[in-house]
Design a protein around this motif. Structure first.
Motif, PDB file in Angstrom:
ATOM      1  N   VAL A  30      21.419 -11.158   1.699  1.00  0.00           N
ATOM      2  CA  VAL A  30      21.891 -10.468   0.497  1.00  0.00           C
ATOM      3  C   VAL A  30      22.787 -11.406  -0.308  1.00  0.00           C
ATOM      4  O   VAL A  30      22.755 -11.430  -1.539  1.00  0.00           O
ATOM      5  CB  VAL A  30      22.657  -9.178   0.871  1.00  0.00           C
ATOM      6  CG1 VAL A  30      23.343  -8.581  -0.358  1.00  0.00           C
ATOM      7  CG2 VAL A  30      21.714  -8.165   1.491  1.00  0.00           C
ATOM      8  N   LYS A  43      17.739  -5.295  -6.896  1.00  0.00           N
ATOM      9  CA  LYS A  43      16.461  -4.764  -6.400  1.00  0.00           C
ATOM     10  C   LYS A  43      15.304  -5.702  -6.732  1.00  0.00           C
ATOM     11  O   LYS A  43      14.409  -5.910  -5.921  1.00  0.00           O
ATOM     12  CB  LYS A  43      16.216  -3.374  -6.994  1.00  0.00           C
ATOM     13  CG  LYS A  43      15.008  -2.659  -6.402  1.00  0.00           C
ATOM     14  CD  LYS A  43      14.890  -1.243  -6.944  1.00  0.00           C
ATOM     15  CE  LYS A  43      14.443  -1.266  -8.389  1.00  0.00           C
ATOM     16  NZ  LYS A  43      14.082   0.075  -8.905  1.00  0.00           N
ATOM     17  N   SER A  77      27.839  -4.886  -4.484  1.00  0.00           N
ATOM     18  CA  SER A  77      27.920  -4.112  -3.247  1.00  0.00           C
ATOM     19  C   SER A  77      28.046  -2.612  -3.540  1.00  0.00           C
ATOM     20  O   SER A  77      27.600  -1.773  -2.760  1.00  0.00           O
ATOM     21  CB  SER A  77      29.115  -4.576  -2.396  1.00  0.00           C
ATOM     22  OG  SER A  77      30.342  -4.167  -2.974  1.00  0.00           O
ATOM     23  N   PRO A 118      23.908  -1.678  -5.618  1.00  0.00           N
ATOM     24  CA  PRO A 118      22.859  -2.539  -5.044  1.00  0.00           C
ATOM     25  C   PRO A 118      21.565  -2.602  -5.850  1.00  0.00           C
ATOM     26  O   PRO A 118      20.786  -3.542  -5.693  1.00  0.00           O
ATOM     27  CB  PRO A 118      22.615  -1.933  -3.658  1.00  0.00           C
ATOM     28  CG  PRO A 118      23.171  -0.540  -3.725  1.00  0.00           C
ATOM     29  CD  PRO A 118      24.300  -0.597  -4.702  1.00  0.00           C
TER      30      PRO A 118
END
Length: 213
Positions: A105, A185, A178, A181
């Motif tokens: 991430v 995507k 965070s 999110p």
């Protein structure tokens, strides 16, 4: 691997051995070889010179080579880390690694930060955020009033700019993503998880719907 080399990959600009690229990315050797086939299709779609030009990149990823797309421009510029106006094979594989479902991430957040940092200053400024919001709305064919767009930009910027210094740094961006999110995507391309099976559906002129990408 012999049949792979018989296609003269060494004539491909920026070509690197699959075993080297596999060691540096989340792709296996066979997946890098599949990406090479994909790379060849994209790089010969308009100008058959073994390089991916911006028009070819937009056609492959966004199905349109004529309509300027700010997001596509920024992604292309980041893929082109040699800054020579084209994407070579090594750049293609390493950059796509960020979009792998198993990529961290943190890597995705950092890549998205660079996309929004239009002027490469190390910060996202309010005007840069506004330009990207306008570009994304335009790409989605969403029409909003100027007043509503300003409201979106101001709220987003104020929420992200925790320090209140008029710019969003990487740490602030990480914190903001965070909590939101969905902003990253589009930084994951599910089919990269099994590119050896998926790549035939990701070729120029394919009938895959955009929603599948």
């Amino acid at each position: 691997m012999g049949c792979f080399h018989s296609k003269s990959p060494k004539h491909t600009p920026g070509y690197e051995e699959p075993i080297i690229l596999a060691a540096e990315t989340l792709f296996s050797v066979s997946e890098v070889e599949a990406l090479y086939e994909l790379y060849k299709k994209i790089s010969s779609s308009i100008i058959d010179d073994g390089l991916i030009h911006k028009e070819e990149f937009q056609l492959a990823l966004f199905r349109n080579r004529n309509k300027r797309n700010l997001f596509a421009d920024r992604v292309f510029d980041i893929f082109d880390y040699k800054r020579n106006g084209v994407i070579e094979f090594g750049e293609f594989v390493r950059s796509l690694g960020t979009f792998h479902p198993n990529a961290s991430v943190s890597d995705k957040v950092s890549f998205a930060f660079r996309v929004y940092d239009l002027r490469s200053t190390g910060f996202i400024e309010r005007e840069e955020l506004r330009e990207m919001v306008l570009a994304l709305l335009h790409e989605s064919d969403v029409v909003l009033s100027e007043e509503y767009i300003e409201m979106i930009v101001n709220k987003t910027f104020d929420d992200a700019d925790k320090k209140g210094d008029g710019k969003i740094d990487l740490d602030e961006w990480k914190e903001f993503v965070s909590q939101n999110p969905s902003l990253i995507k589009n930084m994951t391309l599910p089919y990269l998880k099994d590119i050896t099976l998926a790549f035939p559906s990701f070729v120029v002129g394919s009938e895959v719907e955009d929603s599948d990408l």
